[in-house]
Motif scaffolding. Structure first.
Motif, PDB file in Angstrom:
ATOM      1  N   GLN A  10     -11.939  -8.988   1.306  1.00 54.67           N
ATOM      2  CA  GLN A  10     -10.948  -9.020   2.376  1.00 54.67           C
ATOM      3  C   GLN A  10     -10.331  -7.630   2.483  1.00 54.67           C
ATOM      4  O   GLN A  10     -10.126  -6.951   1.492  1.00 54.67           O
ATOM      5  N   LEU A  11     -10.048  -7.240   3.683  1.00 56.49           N
ATOM      6  CA  LEU A  11      -9.446  -5.938   3.913  1.00 56.49           C
ATOM      7  C   LEU A  11      -7.997  -5.967   3.443  1.00 56.49           C
ATOM      8  O   LEU A  11      -7.263  -6.895   3.736  1.00 56.49           O
ATOM      9  N   ILE A  12      -7.614  -4.946   2.690  1.00 55.52           N
ATOM     10  CA  ILE A  12      -6.241  -4.813   2.210  1.00 55.52           C
ATOM     11  C   ILE A  12      -5.462  -4.053   3.269  1.00 55.52           C
ATOM     12  O   ILE A  12      -5.809  -2.926   3.611  1.00 55.52           O
ATOM     13  N   SER A  13      -4.437  -4.655   3.789  1.00 57.24           N
ATOM     14  CA  SER A  13      -3.623  -3.943   4.784  1.00 57.24           C
ATOM     15  C   SER A  13      -2.431  -3.320   4.074  1.00 57.24           C
ATOM     16  O   SER A  13      -1.788  -3.948   3.244  1.00 57.24           O
ATOM     17  N   LYS A  14      -2.188  -2.070   4.419  1.00 56.68           N
ATOM     18  CA  LYS A  14      -1.091  -1.342   3.762  1.00 56.68           C
ATOM     19  C   LYS A  14      -0.027  -1.006   4.746  1.00 56.68           C
ATOM     20  O   LYS A  14      -0.189  -0.893   5.892  1.00 56.68           O
ATOM     21  N   LEU A  48     -18.050  -1.113   2.201  1.00 57.95           N
ATOM     22  CA  LEU A  48     -17.575   0.272   2.098  1.00 57.95           C
ATOM     23  C   LEU A  48     -16.207   0.432   2.753  1.00 57.95           C
ATOM     24  O   LEU A  48     -15.339   1.138   2.222  1.00 57.95           O
ATOM     25  N   HIS A  49     -15.995  -0.207   3.882  1.00 55.39           N
ATOM     26  CA  HIS A  49     -14.700  -0.139   4.556  1.00 55.39           C
ATOM     27  C   HIS A  49     -13.599  -0.740   3.674  1.00 55.39           C
ATOM     28  O   HIS A  49     -12.512  -0.172   3.543  1.00 55.39           O
ATOM     29  N   CYS A  50     -13.888  -1.868   3.047  1.00 56.02           N
ATOM     30  CA  CYS A  50     -12.921  -2.507   2.152  1.00 56.02           C
ATOM     31  C   CYS A  50     -12.703  -1.682   0.889  1.00 56.02           C
ATOM     32  O   CYS A  50     -11.585  -1.625   0.372  1.00 56.02           O
ATOM     33  N   LEU A  51     -13.747  -1.036   0.390  1.00 56.37           N
ATOM     34  CA  LEU A  51     -13.595  -0.153  -0.769  1.00 56.37           C
ATOM     35  C   LEU A  51     -12.667   1.004  -0.412  1.00 56.37           C
ATOM     36  O   LEU A  51     -11.800   1.385  -1.207  1.00 56.37           O
ATOM     37  N   ARG A  52     -12.829   1.541   0.772  1.00 58.62           N
ATOM     38  CA  ARG A  52     -11.939   2.616   1.240  1.00 58.62           C
ATOM     39  C   ARG A  52     -10.492   2.135   1.267  1.00 58.62           C
ATOM     40  O   ARG A  52      -9.580   2.844   0.843  1.00 58.62           O
ATOM     41  N   GLY A  92      -8.037   3.986  -1.206  1.00 55.59           N
ATOM     42  CA  GLY A  92      -7.294   4.933  -0.381  1.00 55.59           C
ATOM     43  C   GLY A  92      -8.216   5.984   0.216  1.00 55.59           C
ATOM     44  O   GLY A  92      -9.287   6.279  -0.314  1.00 55.59           O
ATOM     45  N   ASP A  93      -7.776   6.535   1.330  1.00 51.54           N
ATOM     46  CA  ASP A  93      -8.602   7.494   2.071  1.00 51.54           C
ATOM     47  C   ASP A  93      -8.980   8.724   1.246  1.00 51.54           C
ATOM     48  O   ASP A  93     -10.145   9.119   1.213  1.00 51.54           O
ATOM     49  N   GLU A  94      -8.002   9.319   0.594  1.00 53.11           N
ATOM     50  CA  GLU A  94      -8.269  10.554  -0.147  1.00 53.11           C
ATOM     51  C   GLU A  94      -9.324  10.343  -1.238  1.00 53.11           C
ATOM     52  O   GLU A  94     -10.282  11.103  -1.346  1.00 53.11           O
ATOM     53  N   MET A  95      -9.157   9.284  -2.026  1.00 50.49           N
ATOM     54  CA  MET A  95     -10.102   8.990  -3.104  1.00 50.49           C
ATOM     55  C   MET A  95     -11.476   8.627  -2.538  1.00 50.49           C
ATOM     56  O   MET A  95     -12.503   9.044  -3.071  1.00 50.49           O
ATOM     57  N   PHE A  96     -11.494   7.870  -1.449  1.00 48.39           N
ATOM     58  CA  PHE A  96     -12.757   7.451  -0.849  1.00 48.39           C
ATOM     59  C   PHE A  96     -13.550   8.653  -0.348  1.00 48.39           C
ATOM     60  O   PHE A  96     -14.756   8.768  -0.586  1.00 48.39           O
TER      61      PHE A  96
END
Length: 77
Positions: A73-77, A13-17, A21-25
């Motif tokens: 894997q976590l996507i870093s932005k 769930l964290h990786c999906l967020r 993106g936060d708004e869509m999640f």
């Protein structure tokens, strides 16, 4: 093995967020709660709502990371 069992769901769930993106999640979470408040819900219900909200097919992502053995894997932005 037990750590993977309990840690994979929150991590996915964290990786999906991170992926959407936060708004869509948070739109997804609010919609999910409104749609299934007090009702049984399945992972497929979350996927369907996600696809509807994002206008993108997340089935391959779910097949790989939710239903499959891989860990995203976590996507870093």
């Amino acid at each position: 093995c037990q750590g993977l069992l309990y840690a994979k769901g929150p991590w996915v769930l964290h990786c999906l967020r991170s992926e959407v993106g936060d708004e869509m999640f948070y739109t997804l979470l609010r919609s999910f709660i409104r749609s299934f408040d007090g009702k049984p819900a399945r992972t497929e219900d979350l996927l369907g709502l996600l696809n509807f909200i994002t206008k993108k097919d997340y089935r391959p992502w779910f097949d790989k990371y939710v239903y499959g053995p891989e860990t995203p894997q976590l996507i870093s932005k």
